[in-house]
Design a protein around this motif. Structure first.
Motif, mmCIF file in Angstrom:
data_model
loop_
_atom_site.group_PDB
_atom_site.id
_atom_site.type_symbol
_atom_site.label_atom_id
_atom_site.label_comp_id
_atom_site.label_asym_id
_atom_site.label_seq_id
_atom_site.Cartn_x
_atom_site.Cartn_y
_atom_site.Cartn_z
ATOM 1 N N CYS A 116 0.843 -1.197 0.000
ATOM 2 C CA CYS A 116 0.000 0.000 0.000
ATOM 3 C C CYS A 116 0.881 1.251 0.000
ATOM 4 C CB CYS A 116 -0.915 0.013 1.221
ATOM 5 S SG CYS A 116 -1.991 1.452 1.238
ATOM 6 N N ASP A 117 0.612 2.157 -0.934
ATOM 7 C CA ASP A 117 1.405 3.385 -1.031
ATOM 8 C C ASP A 117 0.662 4.583 -0.458
ATOM 9 O OD1 ASP A 117 3.636 2.254 -2.247
ATOM 10 O OD2 ASP A 117 2.689 2.322 -4.226
ATOM 11 N N ALA A 118 -0.501 4.331 0.162
ATOM 12 C CA ALA A 118 -1.322 5.450 0.642
ATOM 13 C C ALA A 118 -0.586 6.260 1.708
ATOM 14 C CB ALA A 118 -2.626 4.913 1.207
ATOM 15 N N VAL A 119 -0.688 7.602 1.585
ATOM 16 C CA VAL A 119 -0.147 8.507 2.603
ATOM 17 C C VAL A 119 -1.340 9.246 3.199
ATOM 18 C CG1 VAL A 119 1.348 10.490 3.039
ATOM 19 C CG2 VAL A 119 2.038 8.756 1.382
ATOM 20 N N LEU A 120 -1.483 9.162 4.522
ATOM 21 C CA LEU A 120 -2.658 9.739 5.182
ATOM 22 C C LEU A 120 -2.240 10.613 6.345
ATOM 23 C CD1 LEU A 120 -3.015 6.245 5.453
ATOM 24 C CD2 LEU A 120 -5.202 7.131 4.713
ATOM 25 N N ARG A 121 -3.236 11.366 6.880
ATOM 26 C CA ARG A 121 -2.971 12.102 8.109
ATOM 27 C C ARG A 121 -2.866 11.072 9.224
ATOM 28 N NH1 ARG A 121 -8.065 16.056 7.467
ATOM 29 N NH2 ARG A 121 -7.302 17.373 5.798
ATOM 30 N N SER A 122 -1.975 11.348 10.157
ATOM 31 C CA SER A 122 -1.711 10.399 11.238
ATOM 32 C C SER A 122 -2.996 9.919 11.913
ATOM 33 C CB SER A 122 -0.788 11.070 12.245
ATOM 34 O OG SER A 122 -0.902 10.481 13.486
ATOM 35 N N ARG A 123 -3.965 10.858 12.104
ATOM 36 C CA ARG A 123 -5.165 10.468 12.853
ATOM 37 C C ARG A 123 -6.114 9.568 12.054
ATOM 38 N NH1 ARG A 123 -8.976 15.595 13.802
ATOM 39 N NH2 ARG A 123 -9.480 16.208 11.694
ATOM 40 N N GLU A 124 -5.859 9.465 10.727
ATOM 41 C CA GLU A 124 -6.720 8.607 9.901
ATOM 42 C C GLU A 124 -6.106 7.229 9.691
ATOM 43 O OE1 GLU A 124 -6.557 11.156 6.606
ATOM 44 O OE2 GLU A 124 -8.228 12.421 7.255
ATOM 45 N N LEU A 125 -4.858 7.073 10.158
ATOM 46 C CA LEU A 125 -4.114 5.856 9.838
ATOM 47 C C LEU A 125 -4.768 4.586 10.392
ATOM 48 C CD1 LEU A 125 -1.593 4.692 8.481
ATOM 49 C CD2 LEU A 125 -0.443 4.855 10.679
ATOM 50 N N GLU A 126 -5.165 4.616 11.665
ATOM 51 C CA GLU A 126 -5.694 3.404 12.301
ATOM 52 C C GLU A 126 -6.908 2.858 11.548
ATOM 53 O OE1 GLU A 126 -4.671 1.093 14.392
ATOM 54 O OE2 GLU A 126 -2.835 2.288 14.260
ATOM 55 N N THR A 127 -7.863 3.756 11.231
ATOM 56 C CA THR A 127 -9.075 3.332 10.521
ATOM 57 C C THR A 127 -8.709 2.785 9.149
ATOM 58 O OG1 THR A 127 -9.817 5.450 11.359
ATOM 59 C CG2 THR A 127 -11.459 4.103 10.239
ATOM 60 N N LYS A 129 -5.795 1.542 8.078
ATOM 61 C CA LYS A 129 -4.992 0.328 8.179
ATOM 62 C C LYS A 129 -5.870 -0.900 8.443
ATOM 63 C CE LYS A 129 -2.025 -0.111 11.567
ATOM 64 N NZ LYS A 129 -1.012 0.292 12.558
ATOM 65 N N SER A 130 -6.859 -0.733 9.322
ATOM 66 C CA SER A 130 -7.607 -1.911 9.752
ATOM 67 C C SER A 130 -8.925 -2.124 9.010
ATOM 68 C CB SER A 130 -7.860 -1.843 11.259
ATOM 69 O OG SER A 130 -8.367 -0.573 11.578
ATOM 70 N N THR A 131 -9.511 -1.051 8.433
ATOM 71 C CA THR A 131 -10.804 -1.279 7.778
ATOM 72 C C THR A 131 -10.854 -0.876 6.313
ATOM 73 O OG1 THR A 131 -11.651 0.855 8.487
ATOM 74 C CG2 THR A 131 -12.074 -0.997 9.955
ATOM 75 N N LYS A 132 -10.090 0.178 5.912
ATOM 76 C CA LYS A 132 -10.247 0.685 4.544
ATOM 77 C C LYS A 132 -9.147 0.228 3.591
ATOM 78 C CE LYS A 132 -12.718 4.924 5.746
ATOM 79 N NZ LYS A 132 -12.471 6.344 6.033
ATOM 80 N N CYS A 133 -7.978 -0.084 4.115
ATOM 81 C CA CYS A 133 -6.823 -0.369 3.255
ATOM 82 C C CYS A 133 -7.059 -1.620 2.402
ATOM 83 C CB CYS A 133 -5.576 -0.554 4.106
ATOM 84 S SG CYS A 133 -4.135 -0.911 3.103
ATOM 85 N N PRO A 134 -6.932 -1.496 1.060
ATOM 86 C CA PRO A 134 -7.127 -2.670 0.209
ATOM 87 C C PRO A 134 -6.051 -3.737 0.444
ATOM 88 C CG PRO A 134 -6.429 -0.772 -1.101
ATOM 89 C CD PRO A 134 -6.639 -0.279 0.294
#
Ligand SMILES: [Zn+2]
Ligand SMILES: [Zn+2]
Ligand SMILES: [Zn+2]
Ligand SMILES: [Zn+2]
Ligand SMILES: [Zn+2]
Length: 238
Positions: A116-127, A129-134
């Protein structure tokens, strides 16, 4: 180099800017001629040129003085978070800004999931990583390519095709990086030229002032000789 002026709230007065880099003074240093510079800007200059870059007075590094009061004043000034464009509205003391930046929940972070190459805001990472990341259930292909593989694509996966498209992605990224690097080089050269021009125009101004002073001096000298002549005439009369 000093601190970016735009991040200070409210702004910073002009007298707290470095006369070389024009940014807010970082570790301010005062020359014997009374001019202020960042230590990182003035030290290499004095070592090389042995003068003040503004008024050309001859100076030695041992004559440079730390402006501790001014340094503390600037360090205690308030600045916007460096991730303000990402949405952080926090205002912190310059002194604390580095620490805040390390923990700011708006700082960009890369998803740690394989592939995964997605770059996100730190506060969005947990969600993410665990629910949205393909790639949250991705695994490494053991057929030879070693690429991260999504569960649902396992049946249609072909190592050669996957590697070919991966190489294309890398080449594309490499091209973009090269373009970015070229642009940065052009901008840097422009800035350097601009800086040299600024110094040259300051130098010109000072030269002009010196010429004006010399003219005034000659005028004064002439007036003194005229006065002396008048006095001698008057004395002669008596
Ligand atoms: Zn500076
Ligand atoms: Zn000076
Ligand atoms: Zn922040
Ligand atoms: Zn992800
Ligand atoms: Zn494979």
């Amino acid at each position: 180099m000093g601190f970016e002026t735009g991040k200070f709230v409210p702004g910073v007065e002009k007298d707290k800017r470095c006369l070389l880099c024009n940014l807010v003074l970082d570790n301010p240093i005062k020359t014997p001629c009374g001019h202020l510079f960042c230590s990182g800007c003035i030290l290499p200059w004095v070592v090389q040129h042995k003068n003040c870059p503004l008024c050309y007075q001859t100076i030695q590094t041992c004559e440079l003085e730390n402006e501790l009061y001014l340094r503390d004043f600037i360090l205690n000034s308030t600045v916007r978070c460096e991730f303000r464009t990402q949405g952080c509205t926090k205002i912190v003391r310059l002194l604390d800004s580095e620490l805040h930046g390390k923990h700011c929940e708006f700082r960009p972070v890369k998803c740690p999931n394989l592939g995964c190459d997605a770059v996100l805001r730190s506060r969005e990472l947990e969600t993410h990583k665990s629910t949205k990341c393909p790639f949250r259930d991705a695994f490494i292909c053991s057929e030879g390519c070693g690429l991260p593989l999504l569960q649902e694509l396992q049946e249609t996966h072909d190592c050669v095709t996957a590697l070919t498209s991966q190489i294309a992605i890398y080449e594309n990224q490499l091209n973009n990086m090269e373009i970015g690097l070229n642009n940065m080089t052009i901008q840097f050269n422009k800035k350097e030229n601009c800086f040299i021009n600024q110094i040259a125009s300051l130098h010109g101004e000072l030269k002009l002032q010196a010429i004006n002073f010399r003219k005034k001096m000659i005028l004064c000298q002439r007036m003194t000789t005229d006065n002396n002549f008048m006095v001698s005439l008057l004395v002669g009369c008596c």
